[in-house]
Design a protein around this motif. Structure first.
Motif, mmCIF file in Angstrom:
data_model
loop_
_atom_site.group_PDB
_atom_site.id
_atom_site.type_symbol
_atom_site.label_atom_id
_atom_site.label_comp_id
_atom_site.label_asym_id
_atom_site.label_seq_id
_atom_site.Cartn_x
_atom_site.Cartn_y
_atom_site.Cartn_z
ATOM 1 N N GLU A 165 96.967 -82.758 40.678
ATOM 2 C CA GLU A 165 97.323 -81.542 39.946
ATOM 3 C C GLU A 165 96.161 -80.559 40.016
ATOM 4 O O GLU A 165 94.994 -80.955 39.938
ATOM 5 N N TYR A 166 96.497 -79.288 40.164
ATOM 6 C CA TYR A 166 95.503 -78.222 40.130
ATOM 7 C C TYR A 166 95.934 -77.196 39.093
ATOM 8 O O TYR A 166 97.101 -76.808 39.039
ATOM 9 N N ARG A 167 94.965 -76.761 38.276
ATOM 10 C CA ARG A 167 95.237 -75.752 37.250
ATOM 11 C C ARG A 167 94.184 -74.658 37.325
ATOM 12 O O ARG A 167 93.026 -74.910 37.657
ATOM 13 N N HIS A 168 94.619 -73.462 36.972
ATOM 14 C CA HIS A 168 93.682 -72.344 36.863
ATOM 15 C C HIS A 168 94.124 -71.505 35.675
ATOM 16 O O HIS A 168 95.240 -70.992 35.664
ATOM 17 N N LYS A 169 93.265 -71.394 34.673
ATOM 18 C CA LYS A 169 93.620 -70.665 33.465
ATOM 19 C C LYS A 169 92.984 -69.284 33.468
ATOM 20 O O LYS A 169 91.797 -69.125 33.207
ATOM 21 N N GLN A 170 93.772 -68.304 33.811
ATOM 22 C CA GLN A 170 93.337 -66.908 33.790
ATOM 23 C C GLN A 170 94.572 -66.037 33.917
ATOM 24 O O GLN A 170 95.395 -66.236 34.816
ATOM 25 N N ALA A 171 94.717 -65.102 33.020
ATOM 26 C CA ALA A 171 95.910 -64.255 33.012
ATOM 27 C C ALA A 171 95.915 -63.283 34.188
ATOM 28 O O ALA A 171 94.870 -62.890 34.703
ATOM 29 N N ARG A 172 97.102 -62.933 34.613
ATOM 30 C CA ARG A 172 97.369 -61.855 35.570
ATOM 31 C C ARG A 172 96.850 -62.106 36.985
ATOM 32 O O ARG A 172 96.637 -61.159 37.738
ATOM 33 N N ILE A 173 96.644 -63.351 37.363
ATOM 34 C CA ILE A 173 96.256 -63.601 38.757
ATOM 35 C C ILE A 173 97.167 -64.642 39.413
ATOM 36 O O ILE A 173 96.891 -65.099 40.518
ATOM 37 N N HIS A 174 98.266 -64.995 38.736
ATOM 38 C CA HIS A 174 99.160 -66.015 39.281
ATOM 39 C C HIS A 174 99.659 -65.647 40.675
ATOM 40 O O HIS A 174 99.741 -66.501 41.565
ATOM 41 N N ALA A 175 100.005 -64.376 40.860
ATOM 42 C CA ALA A 175 100.543 -63.943 42.152
ATOM 43 C C ALA A 175 99.520 -64.123 43.269
ATOM 44 O O ALA A 175 99.887 -64.376 44.422
ATOM 45 N N TYR A 208 106.898 -62.934 31.187
ATOM 46 C CA TYR A 208 107.941 -62.449 32.090
ATOM 47 C C TYR A 208 107.446 -62.433 33.532
ATOM 48 O O TYR A 208 108.114 -62.921 34.446
ATOM 49 N N THR A 209 106.260 -61.862 33.743
ATOM 50 C CA THR A 209 105.720 -61.754 35.098
ATOM 51 C C THR A 209 105.407 -63.127 35.674
ATOM 52 O O THR A 209 105.742 -63.428 36.824
ATOM 53 N N GLY A 210 104.773 -63.971 34.876
ATOM 54 C CA GLY A 210 104.429 -65.306 35.344
ATOM 55 C C GLY A 210 105.654 -66.105 35.744
ATOM 56 O O GLY A 210 105.667 -66.779 36.781
ATOM 57 N N LEU A 211 106.700 -66.035 34.933
ATOM 58 C CA LEU A 211 107.926 -66.769 35.238
ATOM 59 C C LEU A 211 108.558 -66.286 36.540
ATOM 60 O O LEU A 211 109.035 -67.091 37.348
ATOM 61 N N ARG A 212 108.569 -64.983 36.743
ATOM 62 C CA ARG A 212 109.155 -64.437 37.976
ATOM 63 C C ARG A 212 108.376 -64.901 39.202
ATOM 64 O O ARG A 212 108.961 -65.233 40.238
ATOM 65 N N ILE A 213 107.046 -64.931 39.082
ATOM 66 C CA ILE A 213 106.204 -65.351 40.210
ATOM 67 C C ILE A 213 106.468 -66.811 40.564
ATOM 68 O O ILE A 213 106.675 -67.167 41.728
ATOM 69 N N GLY A 214 106.451 -67.674 39.560
ATOM 70 C CA GLY A 214 106.670 -69.093 39.808
ATOM 71 C C GLY A 214 108.061 -69.385 40.335
ATOM 72 O O GLY A 214 108.238 -70.176 41.271
ATOM 73 N N MET A 215 109.067 -68.753 39.732
ATOM 74 C CA MET A 215 110.445 -68.989 40.147
ATOM 75 C C MET A 215 110.682 -68.511 41.574
ATOM 76 O O MET A 215 111.358 -69.181 42.373
#
Length: 221
Positions: free
Chosen positions: A26-36, A69-76
């Protein structure tokens, strides 16, 4: 069964591989607005370092909300693209259920809380029975000031939205320590694997994030 999990509903961007119920990596990165910017790279890194080929996967699980909203759209979007490209089944997993899975056998009844817009939270109530998790109240949006009446008494709470309850000085909450629950892709993949084992999967074309339209209730849990 080997399943890829993708979690992007909160500030934590995470990917995981599960094989027959056990975590492979598993890899995790905790920081807002960089998922894309980082999600596709995390998936590539996961597949390379784990030594798992796409042909060895049996499916993909992705957090379906509620959450960013943005995070969900990116992942989906990425999950659906990968499922299509590799002809894999896909399952959308509620964000609250993925968090709740960590608490099976530890707490009898509890509420998972996620942050929403200012003055609001997302909540879902669960009951742990033996090794199973039962949903008492599906995820919904709630005013912070309505939480106590909605809960109907003392409530054990977990999740990244708990801090909002504390900041608002909401009475009647007992906070479950963060060490007992997690935001990550492990549980997303694990729940998806359970669905696939039962022959269940979501329709690739119609699967969309569950943003949870706000509504308010006084239903007791």
């Amino acid at each position: 069964m080997t399943v890829l999990g993708i979690e992007t509903s909160t500030k934590t961007c995470a990917v995981a591989l599960v094989h027959d119920g056990d975590l492979v990596a598993e890899y995790r990165h905790k920081q807002a607005r960089i998922h894309a910017e980082i999600l596709a790279g995390l998936v590539d890194k996961l597949m390379v370092t784990s030594g798992v080929n796409w042909s060895e996967l049996q499916g993909i699980g992705v957090s379906s909300g509620p959450g960013s909203y943005t995070g969900l759209r990116i992942g989906m979007s990425l999950a659906k693209g990968l499922a299509f490209a590799h002809s894999l089944p896909i399952a959308g997993i509620p964000t609250t259920s993925a968090i709740a899975r960590s608490l099976i056998g530890l707490y009898d009844r509890f509420t998972v809380v996620l942050p929403s817009r200012k003055g609001e939270i997302y909540v879902a109530a669960y009951k742990s029975e033996a090794d199973e998790l039962r949903t008492i109240e599906n995820a919904q949006a709630l005013l912070l000031t309505d939480f106590s009446s909605w809960a109907g008494g003392v409530a054990y709470v977990a999740g990244p939205g708990v801090s909002a309850l504390q900041a608002a000085h909401i009475d009647g909450i007992k906070v479950i320590p963060e060490q007992f629950w997690q935001i990550g892709a492990l549980n997303v993949a694990a729940i998806a694997a359970e669905k696939f084992a039962e022959g269940k999967a979501d329709d690739l074309d119609s699967l969309e994030p569950n943003y949870v339209k706000p509504f308010y209730t006084t239903a007791k849990i």
